[in-house]
Motif scaffolding. Structure first.
Motif, short mmCIF file in Angstrom:
data_model
loop_
_atom_site.label_atom_id
_atom_site.label_comp_id
_atom_site.label_asym_id
_atom_site.label_seq_id
_atom_site.Cartn_x
_atom_site.Cartn_y
_atom_site.Cartn_z
N UNK A 116 0.94 -1.40 0.39
CA UNK A 116 0.01 0.14 0.13
C UNK A 116 1.04 1.56 -0.19
N UNK A 117 0.11 2.52 -0.82
CA UNK A 117 0.87 3.38 -0.44
C UNK A 117 1.41 3.60 1.05
N UNK A 118 0.49 3.02 1.79
CA UNK A 118 1.18 3.61 3.55
C UNK A 118 2.12 3.52 3.95
N UNK A 119 2.63 1.61 3.70
CA UNK A 119 3.19 1.09 3.77
C UNK A 119 5.00 1.68 3.12
N UNK A 120 4.71 2.48 2.21
CA UNK A 120 5.58 2.62 1.39
C UNK A 120 6.28 3.71 2.39
N UNK A 121 5.44 4.73 2.35
CA UNK A 121 5.26 6.34 3.53
C UNK A 121 6.30 6.24 4.48
N UNK A 122 5.05 4.71 5.24
CA UNK A 122 6.25 4.77 6.15
C UNK A 122 7.63 4.49 6.07
N UNK A 123 7.87 3.56 5.30
CA UNK A 123 9.32 2.60 4.81
C UNK A 123 9.49 4.04 4.75
N UNK A 287 20.32 0.71 1.85
CA UNK A 287 20.55 0.66 3.75
C UNK A 287 18.80 -0.54 4.23
N UNK A 288 18.32 -0.57 3.54
CA UNK A 288 17.19 -1.81 3.64
C UNK A 288 17.59 -3.00 3.67
N UNK A 289 17.06 -3.36 4.70
CA UNK A 289 17.06 -4.98 4.92
C UNK A 289 16.62 -5.32 3.89
N UNK A 290 17.29 -6.73 2.67
CA UNK A 290 18.59 -7.42 3.44
C UNK A 290 20.19 -7.15 4.11
N UNK A 291 20.36 -6.04 3.58
CA UNK A 291 22.14 -5.18 3.08
C UNK A 291 22.11 -4.62 3.98
N UNK A 292 21.45 -4.07 4.48
CA UNK A 292 21.47 -2.35 5.78
C UNK A 292 20.64 -2.24 7.40
N UNK A 293 20.50 -1.69 7.87
CA UNK A 293 19.96 -2.28 8.68
C UNK A 293 18.45 -1.40 8.73
N UNK A 294 18.02 -1.63 8.02
CA UNK A 294 17.39 -0.53 8.12
C UNK A 294 15.92 -1.08 7.69
N UNK A 295 14.94 -2.25 8.72
CA UNK A 295 14.20 -3.44 8.24
C UNK A 295 12.59 -2.89 7.71
N UNK A 296 12.83 -3.69 6.84
CA UNK A 296 11.32 -3.80 5.70
C UNK A 296 10.70 -4.61 5.51
N UNK A 297 9.67 -5.02 5.18
CA UNK A 297 9.54 -6.27 4.59
C UNK A 297 7.73 -6.85 4.50
N UNK A 298 7.39 -8.03 3.99
CA UNK A 298 5.96 -7.91 4.16
C UNK A 298 5.26 -9.17 3.21
#
Ligand SMILES: *Cc1c(COP(=O)(O)O)cnc(C)c1O
Length: 428
Positions: A116-123, A287-298
């Motif tokens: 969703x758009x919400x998930x993308x702005x949250x990330x 910087x996003x997981x799995x390369x970086x420390x910022x976690x995000x998934x779905x």
């Protein structure tokens, strides 16, 4: 126009669903009355369960840019579904859509799909904080970025329409990190960045705000924001959930020629299925997981049905020169509405960019949320209901944007213009 079946469904819905709806603006609270329940939609028309037929300018709040139930999209979804509705492991559509978006939007070097758009702005906000090591963010009054805690501060869309731009349930400590400024006011941004030196992770905005009505950025405004962000090592995030792939292949950033560090997408890229995305500079995205420390998934991110639908829609946009067609249809509507407003001497401001349009019942110009709030909402209510009862469906709020699809015909637009003219005569 009678809607007994919709009424019966809504009455039942109210018992089991808060407000009878799964997203608040659908409840028609701002305009009074009750929503219709959709039976089906095809091309530029949507049909309710009572058999009424409306020319649709909501277009499912933006996604259906080539019209409802386009055969290319339907076939793509059907074909994908026969092979499985979700895998939880990569599928080839994900690579195809990522490549296509990176091709179309030069600022996007890498992209991650969400639901969703919400998930993308949250990330986007979390990524900006993780990348810069700063906590504060700047947003603008009237810009809506989904129902993210940090972004539900002076928000637009339903939050604004329903008089809840600041949501209950958002901790004050979190809201305090969100600095909210008036749109189109560079001095305010300059002052805020200087007063919070080294503390602001990002400036997030809709480059063409479309959730408080439609508010044009002043000439040079976006360019200057870009410069200020660069000076302060603050990331510039364009929320293009609404404008992406709607205003052209590169969205608002392509139209205005300003390059953000990160962009968020949704709506059109999903072809009507639940999709969002965040993309931008490679060094930040990594910087996003799995390369970086910022976690995000779905669990369902990159879902094959959603990716197939989105790709099919993007392919049509490219193959059929859709943006030229949308500009023509939008121009036709504008050429009809402006003389109507003049003829009926109604104080109003009409803005249009391609297939996006908004009629504010206020003198204008509308440059900020405060300007938009001067609109005569009572007049809008009457306008809305006249249109709906005469087969033209626009969003049930003064603070939303209208959308034209490539399936709209010149006759649809002409008919709409006639109904709008009669509505304006009625409400003046
Ligand atoms: C619709 C919208 C969102 C939220 O997207 P959802 O898919 O509804 O979560 C975020 N930003 C903008 C600019 C939008 O128009």
């Amino acid at each position: 126009m009678d809607r007994p079946r919709s009424h019966a469904l809504f009455t039942e819905a109210l018992n089991f669903i808060p407000g009878g709806v799964n997203s608040p603006v659908r409840a028609f609270r701002a305009v009074g009355g009750e929503p219709f329940f959709a039976q089906r939609a095809e091309g530029s028309h949507i049909y309710d369960v009572d058999g009424n037929d409306y020319i649709d300018y909501v277009c499912t709040w933006g996604p259906s840019i080539i019209g409802h139930a386009h055969t290319a999209v339907v076939h793509a979804v059907q074909e994908a579904a026969t092979r499985g509705t979700s895998f939880g492991i990569p599928n080839s559509f994900e690579v195809d859509i990522a490549k296509k978006i990176a091709e179309w939007v030069p600022s996007v070097e890498k992209i991650r799909m969400t639901n969703s758009g919400t998930e993308s702005t949250m990330t986007a906000v979390r990524l900006a904080r993780g990348f810069t090591g700063r906590d504060k963010i700047i947003k603008f009054a009237g810009c809506y970025h989904g129902h993210v805690d940090s972004l539900l501060v002076k928000a637009g869309s339903g939050a604004l329409t329903l008089g809840q731009p600041d949501s209950a349930g958002v901790p004050a400590a979190l809201a305090a990190l969100t600095l909210t400024l008036p749109f189109n006011d560079l001095d305010a941004v300059d002052a805020a960045l200087n007063a919070n030196k080294g503390e602001v992770a990002c400036v997030i905005l809709e480059p063409l705000p479309a959730n408080a009505g439609l508010i044009p950025p002043m000439p040079g405004y976006l360019e200057a924001l870009r410069d200020l962000c660069t000076q302060h090592d603050t990331l510039l995030i364009f929320d293009e959930v609404m404008t992406g792939f709607r205003l052209g292949k590169a969205g608002a950033q392509g139209l205005f020629g300003v390059t953000p560090d990160l962009s968020t997408f949704g709506k059109v890229i999903g072809g009507g299925l639940p999709v969002g995305a965040i993309g931008g500079r490679r060094d930040i995205m990594d910087h996003l997981a799995p390369l970086g420390p910022v976690y995000q998934a779905g669990t369902l991110s990159g879902n094959p049905l959603a990716m197939a639908a989105g790709l099919a829609q993007l392919n049509i946009l490219e193959k059929e020169n859709v943006f030229d067609k949308l500009e023509k249809l939008g121009g036709q509507l504008e050429l009809a509405v402006r003389p109507s407003l003049a003829k009926h001497k109604i104080e109003a401001t009409f803005y249009r960019y391609g297939s996006m349009f908004c009629l504010f019942f206020t003198k204008g110009p509308v440059r900020t949320l405060d300007d938009a709030m001067t609109s005569d909402r009572n007049r809008f209510k009457r306008f809305f209901h006249y249109l709906l009862d005469h087969g033209v469906y626009i969003a049930p709020s003064q603070f939303e944007t209208g959308f034209i699809s490539a399936a709209h015909t010149t006759e649809d637009i002409a008919q709409t213009a006639r109904v709008m003219d009669a509505a304006l005569a009625e409400i003046k």
